[in-house]
Structure formats: C-alpha cells, structure tokens
Design a protein around this motif. Structure first.
Motif, PDB file in Angstrom:
ATOM      1  N   SER A   1       5.606 -26.131  79.324  1.00 22.86           N
ATOM      2  CA  SER A   1       6.558 -25.049  79.087  1.00 22.86           C
ATOM      3  C   SER A   1       7.990 -25.566  79.064  1.00 22.86           C
ATOM      4  N   LEU A   2       8.829 -24.793  78.392  1.00 26.89           N
ATOM      5  CA  LEU A   2      10.263 -25.064  78.324  1.00 26.89           C
ATOM      6  C   LEU A   2      10.998 -23.926  79.004  1.00 26.89           C
ATOM      7  N   THR A   3      12.106 -24.245  79.636  1.00 22.89           N
ATOM      8  CA  THR A   3      12.975 -23.184  80.124  1.00 22.89           C
ATOM      9  C   THR A   3      13.716 -22.608  78.915  1.00 22.89           C
ATOM     10  N   PRO A   4      14.282 -21.421  79.038  1.00 23.75           N
ATOM     11  CA  PRO A   4      15.057 -20.876  77.913  1.00 23.75           C
ATOM     12  C   PRO A   4      16.162 -21.831  77.450  1.00 23.75           C
ATOM     13  N   ARG A   5      16.823 -22.503  78.366  1.00 26.98           N
ATOM     14  CA  ARG A   5      17.896 -23.434  78.005  1.00 26.98           C
ATOM     15  C   ARG A   5      17.356 -24.621  77.208  1.00 26.98           C
ATOM     16  N   ALA A   6      16.213 -25.165  77.633  1.00 26.67           N
ATOM     17  CA  ALA A   6      15.604 -26.279  76.904  1.00 26.67           C
ATOM     18  C   ALA A   6      15.153 -25.830  75.517  1.00 26.67           C
ATOM     19  N   ALA A   7      14.574 -24.644  75.429  1.00 26.05           N
ATOM     20  CA  ALA A   7      14.121 -24.127  74.135  1.00 26.05           C
ATOM     21  C   ALA A   7      15.287 -23.954  73.174  1.00 26.05           C
ATOM     22  N   GLU A   8      16.387 -23.418  73.645  1.00 29.56           N
ATOM     23  CA  GLU A   8      17.565 -23.244  72.782  1.00 29.56           C
ATOM     24  C   GLU A   8      18.095 -24.591  72.308  1.00 29.56           C
ATOM     25  N   HIS A   9      18.061 -25.576  73.167  1.00 28.89           N
ATOM     26  CA  HIS A   9      18.521 -26.914  72.796  1.00 28.89           C
ATOM     27  C   HIS A   9      17.624 -27.511  71.707  1.00 28.89           C
ATOM     28  N   VAL A  10      16.316 -27.393  71.870  1.00 29.88           N
ATOM     29  CA  VAL A  10      15.377 -27.908  70.878  1.00 29.88           C
ATOM     30  C   VAL A  10      15.545 -27.160  69.556  1.00 29.88           C
ATOM     31  N   LYS A  11      15.669 -25.834  69.618  1.00 24.79           N
ATOM     32  CA  LYS A  11      15.859 -25.039  68.399  1.00 24.79           C
ATOM     33  C   LYS A  11      17.105 -25.492  67.643  1.00 24.79           C
ATOM     34  N   ALA A  12      18.197 -25.740  68.378  1.00 29.95           N
ATOM     35  CA  ALA A  12      19.440 -26.186  67.742  1.00 29.95           C
ATOM     36  C   ALA A  12      19.252 -27.537  67.072  1.00 29.95           C
TER      37      ALA A  12
END
Length: 106
Positions: free
Chosen positions: A3-14
């Motif tokens: 799993s990713l935290t919301p912050r990690a997910a946003e970073h990957v998406k960017a």
C-alpha cells in the motif's frame, strides 16, 4: 498486499504524469549493502504477467513473486526530513537494517 499513503500516491501520480506514460510502479528487492537486501523502484511501462498487482489510492503497484515474499504488508510513504525527501518503507517483515539505512534484513 502493498500500500501507499496518500502522499506517496500523489508523488507517484505526479511522476507518471510528468513522464507522459506508465502503468504504475514496480517495487522489488535486490541483494545489496551491509544487511543483504535493498528496495528497488522502477516505472512500469509494460505489465509483466507474473507480477502481482495492487492498487492503492488509484496507483498500480506491481511486485514480482520472489520480492513479494519479502514485501508482503509493505507500506510506502513519501516524507521530507530536513533538506531530504524520499520514499519511506514500513515493512512488517524487516528484522533489521544497516547503520546507513541502505539495506535491510528479513
């Protein structure tokens, strides 16, 4: 499960958006460092049929079967500590790590 935290997910998406393509990220391990294993991250442009796929906060995370043995239950966060920022791995399978933090043991 990975799993990713919301912050990690946003970073990957960017990162994926800036690249202009990609199916997600692949998380794995390789032999390295003082303790034996190190985390490896790479973008996935073509899905490998043997990889396990997890979706966390709308980000696809792929893991090969050999790495999943060491990574099952892993949570990735993206943190900023002082002037440094990067992914932080919380792995319930980890039993230790080297002094420099470059590698870990299971």
């Amino acid at each position: 499960m990975i799993s990713l935290t919301p912050r990690a997910a946003e970073h990957v998406k960017a990162f994926l958006e800036n690249r202009g393509n990609g199916e997600g990220i692949r998380v794995g391990v390789r032999t390295a460092g003082c303790s034996g294993l190190a985390y490896v991250l790479e973008f996935v442009d073509e899905i490998n049929d043997i990889d396990e796929k997890f979706v966390s906060h709308d980000v696809a995370v792929f893991v090969d079967p050999k790495s999943l043995v060491y990574l099952n239950g892993l949570q990735m966060d993206y943190v900023t500590e002082g002037l440094n920022s990067g992914f932080k791995f919380t792995n319930p399978n980890q039993t230790g790590e080297c002094g420099c933090g470059e590698s870990f043991t299971v």
